[in-house]
Design a protein around this motif. Structure first.
Motif, short mmCIF file in Angstrom:
data_model
loop_
_atom_site.label_atom_id
_atom_site.label_comp_id
_atom_site.label_asym_id
_atom_site.label_seq_id
_atom_site.Cartn_x
_atom_site.Cartn_y
_atom_site.Cartn_z
N ASP A 32 0.82 -1.21 0.00
CA ASP A 32 0.00 0.00 0.00
C ASP A 32 0.86 1.26 0.00
O ASP A 32 1.34 1.69 1.05
CB ASP A 32 -0.90 -0.01 1.25
CG ASP A 32 -1.79 1.21 1.33
OD1 ASP A 32 -2.30 1.49 2.42
OD2 ASP A 32 -1.96 1.90 0.29
N ASP A 78 -11.15 4.16 3.34
CA ASP A 78 -12.44 3.50 3.06
C ASP A 78 -13.17 3.14 4.35
O ASP A 78 -14.16 2.41 4.32
CB ASP A 78 -12.20 2.24 2.23
CG ASP A 78 -11.48 1.17 3.04
OD1 ASP A 78 -11.46 0.01 2.59
OD2 ASP A 78 -10.93 1.50 4.11
N ASP A 218 -1.45 5.59 -5.24
CA ASP A 218 -1.85 4.72 -4.14
C ASP A 218 -2.18 3.31 -4.63
O ASP A 218 -3.29 3.05 -5.09
CB ASP A 218 -3.06 5.32 -3.42
CG ASP A 218 -3.48 4.49 -2.22
OD1 ASP A 218 -4.45 4.87 -1.55
OD2 ASP A 218 -2.84 3.45 -1.97
N1 LIG Z 1 -4.52 3.15 0.71
C1 LIG Z 1 -5.79 2.40 0.69
C2 LIG Z 1 -5.70 1.22 1.62
O1 LIG Z 1 -4.73 0.30 1.19
C3 LIG Z 1 -7.01 0.50 1.77
S1 LIG Z 1 -6.93 -0.55 3.20
C4 LIG Z 1 -7.87 -1.90 2.76
C5 LIG Z 1 -9.15 -2.02 3.25
C6 LIG Z 1 -9.91 -3.13 2.93
C7 LIG Z 1 -9.41 -4.10 2.07
C8 LIG Z 1 -8.12 -3.96 1.55
C9 LIG Z 1 -7.36 -2.85 1.88
C10 LIG Z 1 -8.14 1.53 1.93
O2 LIG Z 1 -8.74 1.82 0.69
C11 LIG Z 1 -8.16 3.04 0.19
C12 LIG Z 1 -6.99 3.29 1.11
O3 LIG Z 1 -7.54 2.74 2.30
#
Ligand SMILES: N[C@H]1[C@H](O)[C@@H](Sc2ccccc2)[C@@H]2OC[C@H]1O2
Length: 325
Positions: A32, A78, A218
């Protein structure tokens, strides 16, 4: 040194998972570039929470050390989140190794993670200034490994419904076509952030984006969330496209041919292929767009962008490289 691992998409390319070895135990994690915590599913969680997941068991690692008194708590864009305690262990990603990497052990995770059995945690690749560990903030894997890399960078080669790669320490020029363009990154908010002020649809006239004119790269975001002016102008060129808030955004007839989108990345136009903007079917004739309007000030260029663009993240000079692939 260098390191290279596969990046395997889940269904609908919702996220991409890569194998990480922690104290000799290998878990698939969601890399991420929009956050900076490395946290994992582990033996402290309830069996209900870990059902179907691969867990890390610190008691089975002879190189684990608890970080006394340390904790983390992270919440994502999210609405999902995780929290727990912290230790250190040896972390290896495709041959790139850090011996005392902070590994955050969730004792609570939100339901969206529980229900995603292929995702056994996140590996943050944004800047360490937004790591959530307290009382002492910890460094990301990339920050820790950077000085040992042949080049102080990592790359994301994410593919539509195909296995790609994350690489540390080298730019594999065989993975993209044409020249790579490098642009400056503003990391004051802890993100791989750049200016993005204009766009064009299907090679048409350049139009100015209205709001923040800033975007982040991202890998952890599924879609491409741009200014509403961008999304509105784009789908105006797609017959039958509508902004259907019951579906959560722009939809269009699956039979439509989607135009390419040209989008400004730090002063140079990058292309997102129309074929990569068809995200998923939502009913027999209707598809949901991979390009949607951002609800935050920042534009968030997620996996939809990466499917058309090979991206290099240079931590040595805080720049971002992109090239068509
Ligand atoms: N940078 C992103 C992150 O990796 C995910 S965390 C995530 C949540 C559920 C399932 C998989 C990942 C979330 O959505 C957008 C932002 O936050």
């Amino acid at each position: 040194g260098t390191g290279s691992v596969t990046a395997t998409p889940e269904a609908n390319d919702v996220e991409y998972l890569a194998p990480v070895t922690i104290g000799g135990q290998t878990l698939n994690l969601d890399f991420d570039s929009g956050s900076s915590d490395l946290w994992v599913f582990n033996s402290q969680l309830s069996s209900k929470a870990t059902k179907g997941h691969t867990i890390y068991d610190p008691t089975q690692s002879n190189s684990f050390a608890l970080m006394q008194g340390a904790s983390f708590e992270i919440s994502y864009g999210d609405g999902s989140g995780a929290a727990g305690n912290v230790g250190t262990d040896t972390v290896d990603i495709g041959g790139a190794t850090v011996t005392a990497q902070a590994v955050e052990l969730a004792t609570a995770v939100s339901q969206s993670f529980v229900e995603d059995p292929n995702n056994n945690g996140l590996l943050g690749l944004a800047f360490s200034t937004i790591n959530t560990v307290q009382p002492q903030q910890q460094k990301t894997f990339f920050d820790n490994v950077m000085s040992s890399l042949a080049e102080p960078l990592f790359t994301a080669d994410l593919r539509a419904q195909a296995v790609g790669a994350y690489e540390f320490g080298q730019v594999d020029t065989s993975k993209f076509t044409g020249a790579m363009t490098w642009v400056p990154v503003n990391n004051t908010q802890g993100f791989w952030q750049f200016t993005s002020e204009s766009f064009a649809v299907d090679g048409g006239a350049a139009q100015t984006s209205t709001a923040g004119a800033q975007a982040i790269a991202d890998t952890g975001t599924t879609l491409m969330l741009a200014d509403s002016a961008v999304a509105t102008a784009y789908y105006a060129q797609v017959d039958g496209a509508v902004d259907d808030q019951t579906q959560g955004g722009f939809t269009f007839p699956c039979a439509a041919t989607l135009p390419d989108l040209q989008i400004d990345v730090g002063g140079t136009m990058a292309t997102v292929k129309g074929t990569d903007i068809n995200f998923a079917q939502v009913d027999d004739a209707t598809c949901f767009g991979g390009l949607q309007a951002t609800t935050a000030g920042l534009q968030i260029y997620g996996d939809i962008f990466f499917k058309s663009n090979f991206v290099a993240f240079n931590g040595g000079n805080n720049s971002l490289g992109f090239a068509q692939h």
